[in-house]
Design an enzyme around this catalytic site. Structure first.
Site, PDB file in Angstrom:
ATOM      1  CG  HIS A  26      -1.805  -1.194   1.322  1.00 26.09           C
ATOM      2  ND1 HIS A  26      -1.336  -2.442   1.662  1.00 26.09           N
ATOM      3  CD2 HIS A  26      -3.141  -1.323   1.107  1.00 26.09           C
ATOM      4  CE1 HIS A  26      -2.352  -3.295   1.671  1.00 26.09           C
ATOM      5  NE2 HIS A  26      -3.454  -2.648   1.331  1.00 26.09           N
ATOM      6  CG  LEU A 116      -8.258  -0.583   8.857  1.00 31.40           C
ATOM      7  CD1 LEU A 116      -9.029   0.053   7.718  1.00 31.40           C
ATOM      8  CD2 LEU A 116      -6.906   0.103   9.022  1.00 31.40           C
ATOM      9  N   GLY A 156     -10.249   4.571   7.523  1.00 31.02           N
ATOM     10  CA  GLY A 156     -10.798   3.267   7.884  1.00 31.02           C
ATOM     11  C   GLY A 156     -10.833   3.045   9.380  1.00 31.02           C
ATOM     12  CB  ILE A 187      -8.581   8.191  -1.303  1.00 31.59           C
ATOM     13  CG1 ILE A 187      -8.684   9.435  -2.192  1.00 31.59           C
ATOM     14  CG2 ILE A 187      -8.467   6.929  -2.149  1.00 31.59           C
ATOM     15  CD1 ILE A 187      -9.828   9.408  -3.188  1.00 31.59           C
ATOM     16  CG  HIS A 260      -5.832   2.235  -0.437  1.00 28.52           C
ATOM     17  ND1 HIS A 260      -5.979   3.019   0.688  1.00 28.52           N
ATOM     18  CD2 HIS A 260      -5.981   0.952  -0.029  1.00 28.52           C
ATOM     19  CE1 HIS A 260      -6.194   2.230   1.731  1.00 28.52           C
ATOM     20  NE2 HIS A 260      -6.217   0.975   1.323  1.00 28.52           N
ATOM     21  CB  SER A 384     -23.390 -10.272  35.940  1.00 24.01           C
ATOM     22  OG  SER A 384     -24.628  -9.653  36.148  1.00 24.01           O
ATOM     23  CD  GLU A 410     -19.858  -6.306  24.924  1.00 25.59           C
ATOM     24  OE1 GLU A 410     -20.875  -6.542  25.600  1.00 25.59           O
ATOM     25  OE2 GLU A 410     -19.817  -5.483  23.984  1.00 25.59           O
ATOM     26  CG  PHE A 436     -22.402 -10.367  25.279  1.00 20.33           C
ATOM     27  CD1 PHE A 436     -23.371 -10.565  24.298  1.00 20.33           C
ATOM     28  CD2 PHE A 436     -22.820 -10.038  26.553  1.00 20.33           C
ATOM     29  CE1 PHE A 436     -24.722 -10.429  24.593  1.00 20.33           C
ATOM     30  CE2 PHE A 436     -24.167  -9.898  26.853  1.00 20.33           C
ATOM     31  CZ  PHE A 436     -25.123 -10.095  25.870  1.00 20.33           C
ATOM     32  CG  HIS A 460     -23.959 -15.266  33.205  1.00 23.30           C
ATOM     33  ND1 HIS A 460     -23.007 -14.714  34.045  1.00 23.30           N
ATOM     34  CD2 HIS A 460     -25.178 -14.911  33.707  1.00 23.30           C
ATOM     35  CE1 HIS A 460     -23.608 -14.045  35.014  1.00 23.30           C
ATOM     36  NE2 HIS A 460     -24.921 -14.159  34.846  1.00 23.30           N
ATOM     37  CG  ASP A 468     -31.064 -13.274  30.773  1.00 21.34           C
ATOM     38  OD1 ASP A 468     -32.107 -12.642  31.002  1.00 21.34           O
ATOM     39  OD2 ASP A 468     -29.996 -13.066  31.369  1.00 21.34           O
ATOM     40  CG  HIS A 472     -28.506 -12.852  27.147  1.00 22.48           C
ATOM     41  ND1 HIS A 472     -29.234 -12.274  26.130  1.00 22.48           N
ATOM     42  CD2 HIS A 472     -28.026 -11.819  27.901  1.00 22.48           C
ATOM     43  CE1 HIS A 472     -29.208 -10.959  26.272  1.00 22.48           C
ATOM     44  NE2 HIS A 472     -28.481 -10.656  27.327  1.00 22.48           N
ATOM     45  NE  ARG A 519     -27.988 -16.199  36.715  1.00 18.51           N
ATOM     46  CZ  ARG A 519     -29.273 -16.121  36.414  1.00 18.51           C
ATOM     47  NH1 ARG A 519     -29.777 -16.876  35.457  1.00 18.51           N
ATOM     48  NH2 ARG A 519     -30.066 -15.297  37.064  1.00 18.51           N
TER      49      ARG A 519
END
Length: 664
Positions: A26, A116, A156, A187, A260, A384, A410, A436, A460, A468, A472, A519
């Site tokens: 690049h 990025l 970016g 660009i 680029h 939690s 996160e 998550f 959990h 949930d 979850h 949990r």
């Protein structure tokens, strides 16, 4: 001005020559940002090419890592151990100059960048580490930790959502020694960004509580002025918006997306040399330019001055000095292992049925005070995840803080913690619900790639979280984490295994460790001394029922007590059963063959795996003829015990399945 342009042209020419030779790379960003880099590296950056790991150096991060030839050219010209031959080997296998910067591969590269926004995020971590360490260690007239974090970003990086997560926090935390240069060239790969990126970047960062300056990115005087203003504003991080031309100097490709992500081509390179009045052959730099760029002498003087200051500091504050050296050498306190052994004995002798997330918090409570380098955080789930202990102090409210409330971020949290570790002086742990990890996955992968000493706490961990529901309830997540190279994944079944898992993560120096925690409360087990030692091997024999074993049950986490109940019922029916607790598959796989065969003898082919997650992973232990009891669909909303029952995770159903599968 003219001489400065000649110095920045050295960056441009080295970059386009190396990219052309590699037939890959690049060139646009190195050509466009060369003038900014020349000013920063020659006039402001505090570093020592002869000792790239000098602890009080400034940190420089190229977040737009595709512009790697910009950084490699800077390192070469400044006097780092990057030769012309290294530049000629750009993007070749096993070279010091890979396609994107990689920490540990190239001297002077602080952190791996390429995806990025993550370099920017890690830089926020470096800046918070500098701030916290300076508040902890510095004393009057002894600013032993005193440096800046400088970051280059492109469009970016600012389009990626992670930039919002981390820049919002940087402003909240008043990271005044974080300075970001935005290469605003309009660009990207697809062309002019006006069709898809029309944010008012200045207003955006002002709303984050940043200080914002806009300059001509090809005017050294404006850049110098902006940096001086940024350095004198220590209450806010600074964004210097640099209006530049991508591919600056290329007559037919500057300002265009064609500059680029592909070599300019021999014809355009020849025309660029004429445009820039560069009358030297490829990969040749004249001595007067090398002399003007070389930072070896100034770097040695800067480090020598700091060494002298630190020597006086050590005399004045010997305990702080010793603590500083221990932390930066990544040495755990000598007494930690002996304290662990005593704690394990106590847990083993007085078991209490609690969740493994609570067991994890008990370990933090027990050892946190012995580990001032431990810095924790959660993505708005501390109550939690149970990641706060009595000695936790929020960094936004305490100068000596050791706990970060990341908010619901996160991805940003994980990448920031990567930067905290690679700055030095800390062992970070971060936490969220297991489901998550999908939000954080690329930063988790980067941690593994960079061998980051970070501990991921994911609670959990199954359908056991109950009401949930499937949004979850993690199903595939444990297996997908296990597939990430160099990530050690531990799913303990009780307090003793949780303590060992924590110690493994703390003592591991060549990669991150993930603790998968429940949990719900879980039955605790007593063990022999040998069994406790074998937990450190990842998998071990927890119980045996009968003398001539003809069935092995392998289980993890909350399913281990279930496996014990199943084995007891099978024994009553005449089937002699071994229960193996497989706390960490990767750790077990790293043991010698003799030990692995002693736990899972080849001759015992009747094997069952029990884990409340996708079952495919377990082929490697039970074989194609084994029985894999797992969950290969999404979960269900309802009380945890009822959900387990629906999916067949109760002893009588599993006993019936095993009898039918192996013994009917």
């Amino acid at each position: 001005m003219l001489f400065r342009r000649e110095l920045s042209n050295a960056i441009r020419i080295l970059s386009i020559d190396a990219i052309q030779k590699a037939q890959s790379g690049h060139p646009g960003a190195p050509m466009g940002m060369a003038d900014i880099a020349e000013v920063l590296w020659r006039d402001f950056l505090k570093h020592n090419p002869n000792n790239p790991l000098w602890q009080n150096r400034d940190r420089f991060v190229l977040s737009n890592g595709h512009a790697s030839m910009l950084l490699y050219s800077l390192l070469h010209l400044s006097g780092y151990n990057i030769s012309i031959d290294d530049l000629k080997n750009f993007r070749q296998c096993f070279s010091k100059t890979p396609g994107h910067p990689e920490v540990g591969c190239t001297p002077g590269v602080e952190i791996t960048t390429g995806p990025l926004g993550q370099g920017l995020a890690s830089s926020v971590g470096m800046a918070i580490a500098e701030k916290l360490l300076s508040q902890y260690f510095n004393r009057n007239n002894f600013n032993i930790i005193d440096h800046y974090t400088w970051v280059f970003v492109g469009d970016g990086c600012l389009m990626e959502g992670i930039s919002h997560e981390v820049c919002s926090l940087a402003g909240t935390w008043n990271l005044g020694k974080l300075v970001v240069f935005y290469d605003k060239n309009g660009i990207s790969i697809d062309g002019e960004i006006s069709g898809w990126f029309t944010d008012d970047t200045k207003k955006r960062f002002l709303s984050y509580n940043w200080h914002v300056i806009e300059v001509n990115g090809h005017n050294p005087e404006e850049i110098i002025c902006a940096i001086n203003i940024a350095k004198n504003n220590l209450k806010k991080p600074s964004l210097i918006i640099c209006n530049t031309v991508i591919g600056f100097g290329a007559p037919n490709k500057s300002g265009k997306s064609s500059a680029h992500g592909a070599p300019l081509g021999e014809v355009e390179i020849s025309l660029t040399r004429k445009q820039l009045k560069w009358n030297y052959p490829p990969f040749f730099i004249p001595e007067h330019i090398y002399s003007a760029w070389n930072a070896s002498r100034s770097g040695e003087l800067a480090e020598a001055s700091w060494n002298s200051l630190f020597k006086k500091y050590s005399i004045e504050y010997p305990e702080l000095s010793s603590e500083y050296m221990r932390r930066f050498k990544q040495q755990l306190p000598d007494e930690l292992y002996s304290k662990l052994q005593k704690f394990l004995l106590k847990l083993n002798n007085s078991p209490k049925n609690i969740s493994t997330r609570e067991a994890s918090q008990n370990i933090l409570e027990k050892f946190g005070s012995f580990l001032p380098e431990l810095i924790g955080g959660s993505a708005d789930l501390a109550p939690s995840n149970l990641t706060v202990w009595s000695g936790s102090k929020a960094i936004h409210a305490n100068k000596s803080g050791n706990y970060i409330h990341y908010g619901v971020r996160e991805f940003g949290m994980t990448a920031i913690a990567n930067g905290i570790y690679h700055h030095g002086g800390f062992i970070p742990y971060t936490a969220t619900f297991l489901v998550f990890v999908d939000y954080a996955r690329n930063a988790i992968r980067m941690a593994a790639l960079m061998k980051t000493r970070q501990i991921f706490i994911y609670t959990h961990d199954s359908i056991g979280l109950g009401e949930d529901g499937p949004t979850h309830q993690p199903v595939e997540h444990i297996s997908t984490l296990r597939y990430i190279p160099n990530l050690s994944v531990w799913r303990p079944c009780d307090s003793v295994e949780t303590a060992v898992s924590w110690y493994y993560g703390l003592s591991r120096k060549n990669g991150p460790t993930s603790l998968i925690l429940s949990r719900q409360n879980i039955v605790q087990f007593s063990r022999t001394d040998d069994q406790i030692k074998n937990i450190f091997k990842g998998g071990y024999i927890l119980r045996e029922y009968g003398k001539i074993i003809n069935l092995i049950i392998i289980a993890t986490g909350s399913e281990v007590p279930l496996a014990i109940d199943v084995a007891k019922e099978l024994y009553k029916l005449g089937y002699h059963t071994r229960v193996v607790s497989m706390v960490s598959t990767d750790c077990f796989d790293n043991q010698d063959k003799m030990y692995r065969d002693s736990v899972l003898p080849i001759k015992i082919v009747n094997r069952v795996s029990i884990e409340a997650g996708t079952s495919e992973y377990w082929y490697k232990y039970v074989g194609i003829n084994g029985l894999r009891i797992g969950i290969d669909s999404f979960g269900e909303s309802g009380p945890g015990n009822r959900v387990f029952e629906i999916f067949g995770f109760i002893a009588n159903k599993i006993v019936a399945r095993i009898k039918k599968y192996f013994f009917s």
